[in-house]
Design a protein around this motif. Structure first.
Motif, PDB file in Angstrom:
ATOM      1  N   ASP A 197      88.979  12.060  84.965  1.00 24.32           N
ATOM      2  CA  ASP A 197      87.727  12.741  85.271  1.00 24.32           C
ATOM      3  C   ASP A 197      87.325  13.696  84.161  1.00 24.32           C
ATOM      4  O   ASP A 197      86.143  13.804  83.815  1.00 24.32           O
ATOM      5  CB  ASP A 197      87.850  13.498  86.591  1.00 24.32           C
ATOM      6  CG  ASP A 197      88.063  12.568  87.777  1.00 24.32           C
ATOM      7  OD1 ASP A 197      87.826  11.357  87.632  1.00 24.32           O
ATOM      8  OD2 ASP A 197      88.475  13.059  88.841  1.00 24.32           O
ATOM      9  N   ARG A 198      88.290  14.391  83.586  1.00 26.93           N
ATOM     10  CA  ARG A 198      87.985  15.298  82.481  1.00 26.93           C
ATOM     11  C   ARG A 198      87.538  14.537  81.242  1.00 26.93           C
ATOM     12  O   ARG A 198      86.643  14.978  80.513  1.00 26.93           O
ATOM     13  CB  ARG A 198      89.208  16.168  82.170  1.00 26.93           C
ATOM     14  CG  ARG A 198      89.378  17.319  83.162  1.00 26.93           C
ATOM     15  CD  ARG A 198      90.795  17.854  83.171  1.00 26.93           C
ATOM     16  NE  ARG A 198      90.904  19.095  83.923  1.00 26.93           N
ATOM     17  CZ  ARG A 198      90.781  19.198  85.252  1.00 26.93           C
ATOM     18  NH1 ARG A 198      90.540  18.108  85.962  1.00 26.93           N
ATOM     19  NH2 ARG A 198      90.885  20.360  85.854  1.00 26.93           N
ATOM     20  N   ASN A 251      78.768  12.646  88.870  1.00 32.80           N
ATOM     21  CA  ASN A 251      78.514  14.046  88.522  1.00 32.80           C
ATOM     22  C   ASN A 251      79.348  15.002  89.370  1.00 32.80           C
ATOM     23  O   ASN A 251      79.726  16.078  88.905  1.00 32.80           O
ATOM     24  CB  ASN A 251      77.029  14.384  88.633  1.00 32.80           C
ATOM     25  CG  ASN A 251      76.469  14.156  90.008  1.00 32.80           C
ATOM     26  OD1 ASN A 251      76.905  13.258  90.723  1.00 32.80           O
ATOM     27  ND2 ASN A 251      75.482  14.951  90.393  1.00 32.80           N
ATOM     28  N   SER A 267      83.959  13.375  81.862  1.00 32.04           N
ATOM     29  CA  SER A 267      83.066  14.529  81.782  1.00 32.04           C
ATOM     30  C   SER A 267      82.801  14.909  80.333  1.00 32.04           C
ATOM     31  O   SER A 267      81.660  15.192  79.945  1.00 32.04           O
ATOM     32  CB  SER A 267      83.674  15.713  82.541  1.00 32.04           C
ATOM     33  OG  SER A 267      82.837  16.837  82.487  1.00 32.04           O
ATOM     34  N   GLU A 268      83.831  14.898  79.511  1.00 37.52           N
ATOM     35  CA  GLU A 268      83.680  15.245  78.097  1.00 37.52           C
ATOM     36  C   GLU A 268      82.853  14.199  77.361  1.00 37.52           C
ATOM     37  O   GLU A 268      81.984  14.535  76.553  1.00 37.52           O
ATOM     38  CB  GLU A 268      85.065  15.385  77.452  1.00 37.52           C
ATOM     39  CG  GLU A 268      85.049  15.850  76.017  1.00 37.52           C
ATOM     40  CD  GLU A 268      84.702  17.319  75.885  1.00 37.52           C
ATOM     41  OE1 GLU A 268      84.297  17.719  74.770  1.00 37.52           O
ATOM     42  OE2 GLU A 268      84.831  18.054  76.878  1.00 37.52           O
ATOM     43  N   CYS A 308      85.766  19.185  87.849  1.00 40.19           N
ATOM     44  CA  CYS A 308      86.529  19.529  86.642  1.00 40.19           C
ATOM     45  C   CYS A 308      86.177  20.930  86.160  1.00 40.19           C
ATOM     46  O   CYS A 308      87.063  21.732  85.829  1.00 40.19           O
ATOM     47  CB  CYS A 308      86.237  18.530  85.521  1.00 40.19           C
ATOM     48  SG  CYS A 308      86.882  16.873  85.786  1.00 40.19           S
ATOM     49  N   GLU A 309      84.875  21.233  86.122  1.00 39.74           N
ATOM     50  CA  GLU A 309      84.450  22.531  85.611  1.00 39.74           C
ATOM     51  C   GLU A 309      84.872  23.659  86.536  1.00 39.74           C
ATOM     52  O   GLU A 309      85.214  24.752  86.074  1.00 39.74           O
ATOM     53  CB  GLU A 309      82.928  22.539  85.406  1.00 39.74           C
ATOM     54  CG  GLU A 309      82.467  21.653  84.265  1.00 39.74           C
ATOM     55  CD  GLU A 309      83.206  21.946  82.967  1.00 39.74           C
ATOM     56  OE1 GLU A 309      83.305  23.138  82.596  1.00 39.74           O
ATOM     57  OE2 GLU A 309      83.706  21.004  82.329  1.00 39.74           O
ATOM     58  N   SER A 342      82.543  15.614  87.638  1.00 42.83           N
ATOM     59  CA  SER A 342      82.373  16.543  86.527  1.00 42.83           C
ATOM     60  C   SER A 342      82.296  17.983  87.020  1.00 42.83           C
ATOM     61  O   SER A 342      82.911  18.883  86.440  1.00 42.83           O
ATOM     62  CB  SER A 342      81.095  16.183  85.750  1.00 42.83           C
ATOM     63  OG  SER A 342      80.875  17.095  84.694  1.00 42.83           O
ATOM     64  N   ASN A 353      74.619  14.340  79.717  1.00 44.60           N
ATOM     65  CA  ASN A 353      74.314  15.203  80.853  1.00 44.60           C
ATOM     66  C   ASN A 353      73.423  16.373  80.466  1.00 44.60           C
ATOM     67  O   ASN A 353      72.659  16.872  81.296  1.00 44.60           O
ATOM     68  CB  ASN A 353      75.607  15.736  81.479  1.00 44.60           C
ATOM     69  CG  ASN A 353      76.397  14.650  82.180  1.00 44.60           C
ATOM     70  OD1 ASN A 353      75.853  13.623  82.553  1.00 44.60           O
ATOM     71  ND2 ASN A 353      77.694  14.866  82.339  1.00 44.60           N
ATOM     72  N   GLN A 382      80.551  12.284  78.536  1.00 48.76           N
ATOM     73  CA  GLN A 382      79.163  12.261  78.975  1.00 48.76           C
ATOM     74  C   GLN A 382      78.449  13.595  78.785  1.00 48.76           C
ATOM     75  O   GLN A 382      77.301  13.751  79.207  1.00 48.76           O
ATOM     76  CB  GLN A 382      79.092  11.861  80.446  1.00 48.76           C
ATOM     77  CG  GLN A 382      79.566  10.440  80.702  1.00 48.76           C
ATOM     78  CD  GLN A 382      79.223   9.957  82.086  1.00 48.76           C
ATOM     79  OE1 GLN A 382      79.136  10.742  83.017  1.00 48.76           O
ATOM     80  NE2 GLN A 382      79.021   8.669  82.224  1.00 48.76           N
ATOM     81  N   LEU A 383      79.106  14.553  78.135  1.00 46.06           N
ATOM     82  CA  LEU A 383      78.542  15.890  78.028  1.00 46.06           C
ATOM     83  C   LEU A 383      77.163  15.891  77.375  1.00 46.06           C
ATOM     84  O   LEU A 383      76.214  16.505  77.887  1.00 46.06           O
ATOM     85  CB  LEU A 383      79.497  16.792  77.239  1.00 46.06           C
ATOM     86  CG  LEU A 383      79.142  18.270  77.167  1.00 46.06           C
ATOM     87  CD1 LEU A 383      79.121  18.870  78.569  1.00 46.06           C
ATOM     88  CD2 LEU A 383      80.132  19.015  76.280  1.00 46.06           C
TER      89      LEU A 383
END
Length: 430
Positions: A159-160, A389, A163-164, A395-396, A392, A170, A166-167
């Protein structure tokens, strides 16, 4: 046992005995493995090709080209068929290549079918299970096939990684020069000048417990208990996200503070009726119509997004943490207000019980359940549906919690996503 597995396994045993011990417990038997041919060939696992079936070497070269040529340390997530590792090991500048296993069963199968000693035997290689580390390492390349095939143990790292990756995509909605953004901030300017600085709320509840209430389906389990607690004196401070406000009011629960950041929020989500005495903390992308209708106090703050840089210079206000979801500034507000304990309600980041949100119909607040194609692990260790999303956002939030060890964070439901850094509350968790 195949002719390749024993020498592959013996090499791993010599170099990484702990990894070898775990690999020997992996059972590739249930995998659907097929040889897929094109101009070349590759292995397909459960319908997912591990590499190109036409030119594996050229594919590996393209993947390697995305990584800095002068970096002495690189990270590869997923083992594939070894092509990318071999390509990167041709670099004389490379002193360490960390290979992170994303699916132990897939790797065990590859070890049976192909000789992996050429890269496993290189002294610059270090082999890990990705999930043994809490965070991703940079610079990296993640093999696309194994982001799909990642197993439960390595899911949080997957997941991280996603997320990275697709930063940039996004963040495309947050161009400070976008005409819609410029127009909205201009329309809000006079309100921003007149409204209170969110910093005035900081350090006002030092040492108290704060409830942060989101809109995940598990919130429905807690309406009755929250209403009872809300009637107590003293009580914890209630901070809710914007979409939780209406469901809370409908169940007789009045929060102390509502947090809103999304330009798509309307008076349907934040009805002014019943907002007397309730503080609204917002970022200036909120519709001015919603702000003007609010009957309680209004506090404004910014995130570190470039979107707010110009208006922050014109009208300085304090900043709140942002990570894509309103849950992030809501939790950050609780911490900055001085909470010693933050208890999360409805922070599911998933669709438990085949519902998307508490108090809203399927699709009212975004994509419908039917389009949920992804998963996270819930508090029982089982897979639960979610959307990309949400993973993501999770994760944050977990990263934020890790940066604040001075605060005790609690989750109140096992039905939603497991939140690293938030223990299950002994009184609220079923």
């Amino acid at each position: 046992m195949s002719e390749f597995f024993q020498p592959n396994a013996e090499l791993i045993q010599r170099r990484w005995p702990a990894v070898a011990k775990r690999l020997l417990t992996e059972d590739p038997g249930p995998l659907q493995a097929d040889l897929v041919e094109g101009l070349g060939s590759t292995l397909s696992i459960n319908g997912i090709q591990l590499t190109s079936r036409h030119d594996r070497t050229r594919e590996a070269q393209l993947q390697a080209a995305s990584l800095p040529v002068d970096s002495p340390v690189l990270h590869v997530y997923g083992t594939g068929l070894g092509d990318l590792q071999l390509e990167l090991l041709q670099r004389s500048e490379l002193t360490r290549l960390h290979v992170h296993i994303l699916n132990g069963t897939v790797f065990a199968l590859v070890l049976q079918l192909l000789d992996q000693q050429p890269w496993l035997g290189d002294s610059r290689v270090e082999l890990h299970y990705a999930g043994d580390l809490a965070e991703i390492c940079l610079p990296f390349f993640a093999l696309p096939s194994e982001l799909v095939l990642a197993d439960d143990f390595n899911a949080k790292i997957r997941d991280r990684l996603i997320s990275e990756i697709q930063l940039t995509f996004n963040n495309r909605e947050f161009d400070p020069d976008d005409s819609e953004i410029v127009g909205r901030l201009a329309a809000s300017l006079e309100l921003v000048k007149a409204d209170l600085d969110v910093a005035e709320l900081f350090a006002t509840v030092s040492g108290r417990e704060v409830f942060v209430i989101a809109t995940g389906p598990s919130l429905e389990q807690h309406f009755e208990r929250l209403r009872a607690i809300a009637e107590q004196a003293p009580r914890p401070l209630f901070i809710c996200v914007d979409t939780a406000f209406r469901p809370l009011l409908e169940h007789g629960i009045r929060p102390n503070v509502v947090v809103s950041i999304d330009q798509r929020i309307t008076t349907r989500h934040l009805p002014p009726e019943g907002s007397q005495g309730i503080s609204l903390v917002y970022m200036p992308m909120i519709d001015p119509v919603v702000l003007q209708a609010w009957q309680g106090s209004r506090y404004v703050g910014y995130s570190v997004s470039p979107v707010y840089e110009r208006i922050c210079q014109q009208v300085p206000k304090a900043r709140l943490h942002a990570g894509g979801s309103v849950i992030h500034p809501a939790v950050d507000l609780a911490v900055k207000m001085g909470a010693s304990q933050v208890t999360l309600f409805g922070a599911d980041f998933a669709f438990p019980a085949n519902k998307t949100h508490a108090g809203w119909k399927d699709g009212d607040l975004g994509p419908q359940l039917a389009v949920a194609k992804h998963w996270v692990l819930d508090g029982y260790g089982q897979r639960v549906k979610t959307q990309l999303n949400f993973r993501s956002y999770l994760c944050e939030l977990e990263r934020y919690l890790a940066r604040h060890p001075e605060v005790h964070f609690f989750n109140t439901s096992r039905a939603g996503a497991m939140i690293s850094g938030a223990a299950f509350h002994p009184e609220f968790t079923q």
